[in-house]
Design a protein around this motif. Structure first.
Motif, PDB file in Angstrom:
ATOM      1  N   GLY A   1      53.806   9.024 -24.224  1.00 39.46           N
ATOM      2  CA  GLY A   1      52.947   9.748 -25.160  1.00 39.46           C
ATOM      3  C   GLY A   1      53.643  10.061 -26.469  1.00 39.46           C
ATOM      4  O   GLY A   1      53.028   9.992 -27.538  1.00 39.46           O
ATOM      5  N   PHE A   2      54.945  10.380 -26.409  1.00 42.93           N
ATOM      6  CA  PHE A   2      55.681  10.665 -27.639  1.00 42.93           C
ATOM      7  C   PHE A   2      55.700   9.444 -28.555  1.00 42.93           C
ATOM      8  O   PHE A   2      55.470   9.551 -29.764  1.00 42.93           O
ATOM      9  N   GLY A   3      55.981   8.276 -27.983  1.00 39.67           N
ATOM     10  CA  GLY A   3      55.998   7.054 -28.790  1.00 39.67           C
ATOM     11  C   GLY A   3      54.630   6.716 -29.347  1.00 39.67           C
ATOM     12  O   GLY A   3      54.499   6.317 -30.512  1.00 39.67           O
ATOM     13  N   GLU A   4      53.600   6.907 -28.523  1.00 40.32           N
ATOM     14  CA  GLU A   4      52.237   6.633 -28.980  1.00 40.32           C
ATOM     15  C   GLU A   4      51.830   7.585 -30.099  1.00 40.32           C
ATOM     16  O   GLU A   4      51.111   7.198 -31.022  1.00 40.32           O
ATOM     17  N   ALA A   5      52.287   8.837 -30.017  1.00 44.16           N
ATOM     18  CA  ALA A   5      51.962   9.810 -31.064  1.00 44.16           C
ATOM     19  C   ALA A   5      52.527   9.363 -32.408  1.00 44.16           C
ATOM     20  O   ALA A   5      51.839   9.419 -33.442  1.00 44.16           O
ATOM     21  N   ALA A   6      53.787   8.907 -32.407  1.00 38.15           N
ATOM     22  CA  ALA A   6      54.399   8.437 -33.654  1.00 38.15           C
ATOM     23  C   ALA A   6      53.677   7.208 -34.187  1.00 38.15           C
ATOM     24  O   ALA A   6      53.426   7.083 -35.389  1.00 38.15           O
ATOM     25  N   THR A   7      53.320   6.287 -33.277  1.00 34.77           N
ATOM     26  CA  THR A   7      52.590   5.090 -33.687  1.00 34.77           C
ATOM     27  C   THR A   7      51.246   5.469 -34.295  1.00 34.77           C
ATOM     28  O   THR A   7      50.848   4.958 -35.349  1.00 34.77           O
ATOM     29  N   ALA A   8      50.530   6.385 -33.638  1.00 36.03           N
ATOM     30  CA  ALA A   8      49.207   6.787 -34.117  1.00 36.03           C
ATOM     31  C   ALA A   8      49.292   7.462 -35.484  1.00 36.03           C
ATOM     32  O   ALA A   8      48.516   7.135 -36.402  1.00 36.03           O
ATOM     33  N   VAL A   9      50.224   8.397 -35.643  1.00 35.07           N
ATOM     34  CA  VAL A   9      50.328   9.121 -36.912  1.00 35.07           C
ATOM     35  C   VAL A   9      50.717   8.189 -38.046  1.00 35.07           C
ATOM     36  O   VAL A   9      50.169   8.264 -39.155  1.00 35.07           O
ATOM     37  N   ASN A  10      51.650   7.282 -37.799  1.00 34.99           N
ATOM     38  CA  ASN A  10      52.069   6.346 -38.853  1.00 34.99           C
ATOM     39  C   ASN A  10      50.931   5.423 -39.268  1.00 34.99           C
ATOM     40  O   ASN A  10      50.793   5.090 -40.455  1.00 34.99           O
ATOM     41  N   ASN A  11      50.109   5.006 -38.347  1.00 34.93           N
ATOM     42  CA  ASN A  11      48.966   4.159 -38.705  1.00 34.93           C
ATOM     43  C   ASN A  11      47.834   4.972 -39.308  1.00 34.93           C
ATOM     44  O   ASN A  11      47.114   4.488 -40.190  1.00 34.93           O
ATOM     45  N   ALA A  12      47.700   6.226 -38.880  1.00 36.10           N
ATOM     46  CA  ALA A  12      46.696   7.098 -39.495  1.00 36.10           C
ATOM     47  C   ALA A  12      47.089   7.451 -40.920  1.00 36.10           C
ATOM     48  O   ALA A  12      46.220   7.735 -41.759  1.00 36.10           O
ATOM     49  N   ALA A  13      48.397   7.418 -41.212  1.00 33.56           N
ATOM     50  CA  ALA A  13      48.874   7.766 -42.553  1.00 33.56           C
ATOM     51  C   ALA A  13      48.219   6.899 -43.623  1.00 33.56           C
ATOM     52  O   ALA A  13      47.873   7.379 -44.708  1.00 33.56           O
ATOM     53  N   VAL A  14      48.030   5.625 -43.321  1.00 31.61           N
ATOM     54  CA  VAL A  14      47.438   4.703 -44.284  1.00 31.61           C
ATOM     55  C   VAL A  14      45.949   5.001 -44.474  1.00 31.61           C
ATOM     56  O   VAL A  14      45.395   4.788 -45.552  1.00 31.61           O
ATOM     57  N   VAL A  15      45.321   5.509 -43.410  1.00 21.92           N
ATOM     58  CA  VAL A  15      43.915   5.909 -43.504  1.00 21.92           C
ATOM     59  C   VAL A  15      43.782   7.184 -44.331  1.00 21.92           C
ATOM     60  O   VAL A  15      42.884   7.321 -45.161  1.00 21.92           O
ATOM     61  N   ILE A  16      44.688   8.120 -44.101  1.00 18.49           N
ATOM     62  CA  ILE A  16      44.663   9.390 -44.832  1.00 18.49           C
ATOM     63  C   ILE A  16      44.979   9.175 -46.313  1.00 18.49           C
ATOM     64  O   ILE A  16      44.330   9.730 -47.191  1.00 18.49           O
ATOM     65  N   ASP A  17      46.005   8.344 -46.567  1.00 19.38           N
ATOM     66  CA  ASP A  17      46.454   8.068 -47.933  1.00 19.38           C
ATOM     67  C   ASP A  17      46.694   6.566 -48.072  1.00 19.38           C
ATOM     68  O   ASP A  17      47.726   6.061 -47.630  1.00 19.38           O
ATOM     69  N   PRO A  18      45.750   5.820 -48.649  1.00 19.22           N
ATOM     70  CA  PRO A  18      45.879   4.363 -48.742  1.00 19.22           C
ATOM     71  C   PRO A  18      47.140   3.891 -49.459  1.00 19.22           C
ATOM     72  O   PRO A  18      47.546   2.734 -49.291  1.00 19.22           O
ATOM     73  N   SER A  19      47.794   4.765 -50.222  1.00 18.04           N
ATOM     74  CA  SER A  19      49.018   4.363 -50.906  1.00 18.04           C
ATOM     75  C   SER A  19      50.259   4.531 -50.021  1.00 18.04           C
ATOM     76  O   SER A  19      51.365   4.134 -50.405  1.00 18.04           O
ATOM     77  N   ALA A  20      50.070   5.127 -48.840  1.00 19.90           N
ATOM     78  CA  ALA A  20      51.192   5.352 -47.932  1.00 19.90           C
ATOM     79  C   ALA A  20      51.577   4.059 -47.224  1.00 19.90           C
ATOM     80  O   ALA A  20      50.838   3.062 -47.240  1.00 19.90           O
ATOM     81  N   HIS A  21      52.726   4.073 -46.571  1.00 14.56           N
ATOM     82  CA  HIS A  21      53.193   2.934 -45.780  1.00 14.56           C
ATOM     83  C   HIS A  21      53.167   3.310 -44.308  1.00 14.56           C
ATOM     84  O   HIS A  21      53.369   4.471 -43.944  1.00 14.56           O
TER      85      HIS A  21
ATOM     86  N   PHE B   1      55.349   2.329 -42.000  1.00 19.32           N
ATOM     87  CA  PHE B   1      56.698   2.727 -41.609  1.00 19.32           C
ATOM     88  C   PHE B   1      57.256   3.724 -42.618  1.00 19.32           C
ATOM     89  O   PHE B   1      57.380   3.403 -43.807  1.00 19.32           O
ATOM     90  N   PRO B   2      57.615   4.920 -42.186  1.00 16.91           N
ATOM     91  CA  PRO B   2      58.009   5.962 -43.108  1.00 16.91           C
ATOM     92  C   PRO B   2      59.502   6.030 -43.398  1.00 16.91           C
ATOM     93  O   PRO B   2      59.931   6.872 -44.177  1.00 16.91           O
ATOM     94  N   GLY B   3      60.287   5.195 -42.737  1.00 18.25           N
ATOM     95  CA  GLY B   3      61.726   5.392 -42.769  1.00 18.25           C
ATOM     96  C   GLY B   3      62.119   6.269 -41.586  1.00 18.25           C
ATOM     97  O   GLY B   3      61.279   6.646 -40.774  1.00 18.25           O
ATOM     98  N   HIS B   4      63.385   6.585 -41.453  1.00 22.41           N
ATOM     99  CA  HIS B   4      63.863   7.363 -40.324  1.00 22.41           C
ATOM    100  C   HIS B   4      63.965   8.845 -40.703  1.00 22.41           C
ATOM    101  O   HIS B   4      64.302   9.184 -41.846  1.00 22.41           O
ATOM    102  N   SER B   5      63.691   9.717 -39.725  1.00 25.18           N
ATOM    103  CA  SER B   5      63.739  11.148 -39.996  1.00 25.18           C
ATOM    104  C   SER B   5      65.145  11.581 -40.428  1.00 25.18           C
ATOM    105  O   SER B   5      65.290  12.505 -41.227  1.00 25.18           O
TER     106      SER B   5
END
Length: 330
Positions: A300-320, A322-326
């Protein structure tokens, strides 16, 4: 806040481990996040059902109690400064071109650019103990959030699954006596835990059911139980000041089933990016279904990161995606 309107970037449905980690991750991506859960506390099933249980399959933690894991996740999620909407249920979903509107059962309306469903098994309610009618909260409990009330008591646990055996194992050192009652010889619990319980002082009675509870119901004081045991003509009476009914629970996706989500046996179907069939709606954790799905907290932790990173592009089309590493932002 009832009846109010809330605007956010990401709405997370479910405040269990996956939802809490997703909340942190949304904050790490720079998004505003709101979290809805039907339970009054954070932590989902762990908080409600087994906060004292040792969890052994979370990376980096050889041994961690459920409540301690939740405490760490809550502290981590706090960095996102989330808006928590607890003890509330999401009822309606309306799709718009650029956002979603979710109506809650207290008339709160949440407008979000994307939504992530991390509702685990959905809303869950325990299967009732037939002899326990009128005794729930008065000596009969369905969950064991703390061991303290059972210190020095005679405890009867009813059930044959993982929860029943886990609670028997953990209550045995603190209770005066523990008896586990199950209607069959076979158990659903992990064999290792069954073996550990059988090797302890816990009395295991099979092919038996609790037929009557003795005590003062008005005062909430249980004094004993009668067991109907196959092959025995007379009921077997045991002392008991506490009864735990661990008979499983009924899971229900509730209103989520009316939203048009593609489901498979009460699970939400997602693709490799954790997208559902609805635009702007993602899902992660135990509620999801896809080929090869493994239901673990770690998954679930891995899926959460995958979901948020892909949702990022939906929330902000200029986003990427892959965000880089924390660690690069530390």
């Amino acid at each position: 806040m009832a009846g109010s309107s809330i605007d956010t970037d990401l709405l997370v449905i479910g405040a269990g481990p996956t939802g809490l980690f997703a909340t942190y991750y949304a904050g790490f991506r720079g998004f505003e996040v709101a979290v809805v859960d039907s339970l009054p506390e954070l932590g989902g099933q762990i908080t409600a059902m087994y906060p004292e249980k040792a969890i052994l399959d979370v990376a980096g933690f050889p041994h961690v109690k459920g409540r301690d894991l939740v405490a760490g996740l809550v502290e981590q999620a706090a960095t996102a400064k989330p808006t928590y909407l607890l003890d509330r249920t999401a009822l309606t979903l309306t799709e718009h071109d650029d956002f979603l509107t979710v109506g809650l059962d207290d008339d709160t309306e949440v407008r979000a650019k994307a939504m992530l469903i991390t509702a685990g098994i959905g809303k869950f309610s325990p299967r009732p103990l037939p002899a326990g009618d009128g005794w729930v909260g008065r000596g009969v409990e369905y969950f064991v959030p703390s061991f303290e009330p059972y210190v020095g008591r005679d405890v009867v646990i009813v059930g044959g699954g993982d929860s029943a055996f886990d609670w028997a194992k953990h209550l045995e050192p603190v209770a005066r006596s523990v008896t586990l009652v199950h209607r069959r010889d076979a158990f659903r619990a992990h064999q290792r835990t069954v073996d550990e319980v059988r090797a302890s002082s816990v009395q295991v009675v099979t092919k038996a059911q609790v037929s009557q509870i003795h005590g003062d119901q008005e005062a909430g004081e249980v004094t004993g139980v009668d067991l109907t045991v196959d092959g025995e003509e007379q009921p077997r009476t045991l002392p008991a000041q506490a009864i735990v009914a661990a008979l499983g629970f009924v899971a229900d996706l509730g209103a989520l089933q009316t939203w048009g989500l593609e489901t498979d046996k009460r699970h939400v179907v997602v693709d490799s990016s954790m997208r559902t069939n609805l635009a702007r709606v993602f899902a992660a954790g135990d509620i999801t279904e896809y080929a090869g799905k493994v239901r673990l907290i770690a998954t679930g932790f891995g899926e959460a990161a995958t979901a948020v990173n892909n949702a990022a592009v939906v929330i902000d089309p200029s986003a990427h995606v892959f965000p880089g590493h924390s660690s690069e932002g530390s």
